[in-house]
Design a protein around this motif. Structure first.
Motif, PDB file in Angstrom:
ATOM      1  N   UNK A 111       0.865  -1.171   0.000  1.00  0.00           N
ATOM      2  CA  UNK A 111       0.000   0.000   0.000  1.00  0.00           C
ATOM      3  C   UNK A 111       0.905   1.225   0.000  1.00  0.00           C
ATOM      4  N   UNK A 112       0.936   1.956  -1.104  1.00  0.00           N
ATOM      5  CA  UNK A 112       1.832   3.113  -1.234  1.00  0.00           C
ATOM      6  C   UNK A 112       1.430   4.254  -0.310  1.00  0.00           C
ATOM      7  N   UNK A 113       0.168   4.310   0.102  1.00  0.00           N
ATOM      8  CA  UNK A 113      -0.272   5.383   0.993  1.00  0.00           C
ATOM      9  C   UNK A 113       0.156   5.135   2.431  1.00  0.00           C
ATOM     10  N   UNK A 114       0.067   3.893   2.893  1.00  0.00           N
ATOM     11  CA  UNK A 114       0.390   3.583   4.293  1.00  0.00           C
ATOM     12  C   UNK A 114       1.781   2.988   4.468  1.00  0.00           C
ATOM     13  N   UNK A 115       2.371   2.498   3.379  1.00  0.00           N
ATOM     14  CA  UNK A 115       3.669   1.837   3.475  1.00  0.00           C
ATOM     15  C   UNK A 115       3.563   0.393   3.941  1.00  0.00           C
ATOM     16  N   UNK A 116       2.357  -0.098   4.168  1.00  0.00           N
ATOM     17  CA  UNK A 116       2.160  -1.473   4.630  1.00  0.00           C
ATOM     18  C   UNK A 116       2.496  -2.456   3.515  1.00  0.00           C
ATOM     19  N   UNK A 117       3.261  -3.498   3.872  1.00  0.00           N
ATOM     20  CA  UNK A 117       3.693  -4.502   2.909  1.00  0.00           C
ATOM     21  C   UNK A 117       3.452  -5.893   3.486  1.00  0.00           C
ATOM     22  N   UNK A 118       3.017  -6.814   2.642  1.00  0.00           N
ATOM     23  CA  UNK A 118       2.753  -8.188   3.076  1.00  0.00           C
ATOM     24  C   UNK A 118       3.277  -9.132   2.001  1.00  0.00           C
ATOM     25  N   UNK A 119       3.888 -10.244   2.424  1.00  0.00           N
ATOM     26  CA  UNK A 119       4.405 -11.241   1.496  1.00  0.00           C
ATOM     27  C   UNK A 119       3.841 -12.604   1.849  1.00  0.00           C
ATOM     28  N   UNK A 120       3.327 -13.301   0.849  1.00  0.00           N
ATOM     29  CA  UNK A 120       2.866 -14.680   0.994  1.00  0.00           C
ATOM     30  C   UNK A 120       3.751 -15.554   0.132  1.00  0.00           C
ATOM     31  N   UNK A 121       4.267 -16.636   0.697  1.00  0.00           N
ATOM     32  CA  UNK A 121       5.133 -17.561  -0.026  1.00  0.00           C
ATOM     33  C   UNK A 121       4.546 -18.958   0.140  1.00  0.00           C
ATOM     34  N   UNK A 122       3.964 -19.490  -0.933  1.00  0.00           N
ATOM     35  CA  UNK A 122       3.321 -20.808  -0.880  1.00  0.00           C
ATOM     36  C   UNK A 122       4.019 -21.770  -1.825  1.00  0.00           C
ATOM     37  N   UNK A 123       4.241 -22.990  -1.342  1.00  0.00           N
ATOM     38  CA  UNK A 123       4.867 -24.035  -2.142  1.00  0.00           C
ATOM     39  C   UNK A 123       3.911 -25.211  -2.253  1.00  0.00           C
ATOM     40  N   UNK A 124       3.940 -25.868  -3.401  1.00  0.00           N
ATOM     41  CA  UNK A 124       3.088 -27.029  -3.646  1.00  0.00           C
ATOM     42  C   UNK A 124       3.964 -28.162  -4.161  1.00  0.00           C
ATOM     43  N   UNK A 125       3.926 -29.282  -3.478  1.00  0.00           N
ATOM     44  CA  UNK A 125       4.725 -30.434  -3.875  1.00  0.00           C
ATOM     45  C   UNK A 125       6.191 -30.286  -3.518  1.00  0.00           C
ATOM     46  N   UNK A 126       6.518 -29.326  -2.655  1.00  0.00           N
ATOM     47  CA  UNK A 126       7.903 -29.078  -2.227  1.00  0.00           C
ATOM     48  C   UNK A 126       7.951 -29.253  -0.713  1.00  0.00           C
ATOM     49  N   UNK A 127       8.873 -30.073  -0.233  1.00  0.00           N
ATOM     50  CA  UNK A 127       9.008 -30.295   1.204  1.00  0.00           C
ATOM     51  C   UNK A 127       9.417 -28.993   1.890  1.00  0.00           C
ATOM     52  N   UNK A 128       8.940 -28.797   3.114  1.00  0.00           N
ATOM     53  CA  UNK A 128       9.303 -27.603   3.886  1.00  0.00           C
ATOM     54  C   UNK A 128      10.814 -27.485   3.987  1.00  0.00           C
ATOM     55  N   UNK A 129      11.304 -26.280   3.775  1.00  0.00           N
ATOM     56  CA  UNK A 129      12.730 -26.017   3.848  1.00  0.00           C
ATOM     57  C   UNK A 129      13.481 -26.327   2.560  1.00  0.00           C
ATOM     58  N   UNK A 130      12.791 -26.824   1.535  1.00  0.00           N
ATOM     59  CA  UNK A 130      13.440 -27.176   0.272  1.00  0.00           C
ATOM     60  C   UNK A 130      13.139 -26.174  -0.851  1.00  0.00           C
ATOM     61  N   UNK A 131      12.600 -25.013  -0.481  1.00  0.00           N
ATOM     62  CA  UNK A 131      12.251 -24.011  -1.481  1.00  0.00           C
ATOM     63  C   UNK A 131      13.485 -23.525  -2.244  1.00  0.00           C
TER      64      UNK A 131
END
Length: 133
Positions: free
Chosen positions: A76-96
């Motif tokens: 949001x350029x007005x508030x400076x709020x930033x959010x990141x979503x990182x989703x993996x499918x068929x990849x073991x946790x930590x193997x991104x």
């Protein structure tokens, strides 16, 4: 505007972009998407969308066979709020990171977007393991 460019060897690219304007000429929203696809289930999609309220969304999705990783950032350029979503499918946790390396190898081998053979990196990896035995 939409452009579709086919590469030799079965890969293809597509670019789409659009903009909307209000009556006073002020830009209300814009978006663009780039998709590149190659043989063996290798694909990358990048998308960016901005609206007149200061919201920006950036998306990158990479696919390699049955595995994929999708990272989406909203800002949001007005508030400076930033959010990141990182989703993996068929990849073991930590193997991104390993997935990202395999994806880069598939691109560098020419089996992504540019055409030219090479097959998927998973197939090459299996062939290398068989040769070592």
């Amino acid at each position: 505007m939409m452009t579709n460019m086919s590469s030799m060897g079965g890969g293809s690219s597509m670019v789409m972009s659009s903009s909307s304007f209000s009556m006073n000429g002020r830009q209300v929203q814009s978006s663009s998407t780039t998709a590149r696809m190659g043989p063996d289930g290798v694909a990358e999609i990048q998308s960016q969308h901005r609206d007149g309220n200061g919201q920006e969304r950036i998306l990158m999705e990479r696919r390699l066979g049955q595995q994929s990783r999708r990272v989406e950032k909203t800002y949001n350029r007005q508030t400076g709020e930033e959010e990141t979503e990182d989703n993996s499918y068929g990849i073991a946790d930590g193997r991104e990171d390993h997935f990202d390396q395999e994806f880069q190898r598939a691109m560098a081998a020419g089996s992504y977007g540019r055409g030219g053979g090479g097959g998927s990196s998973r197939n090459r990896q299996s062939q290398q393991q068989q040769q070592q035995q």
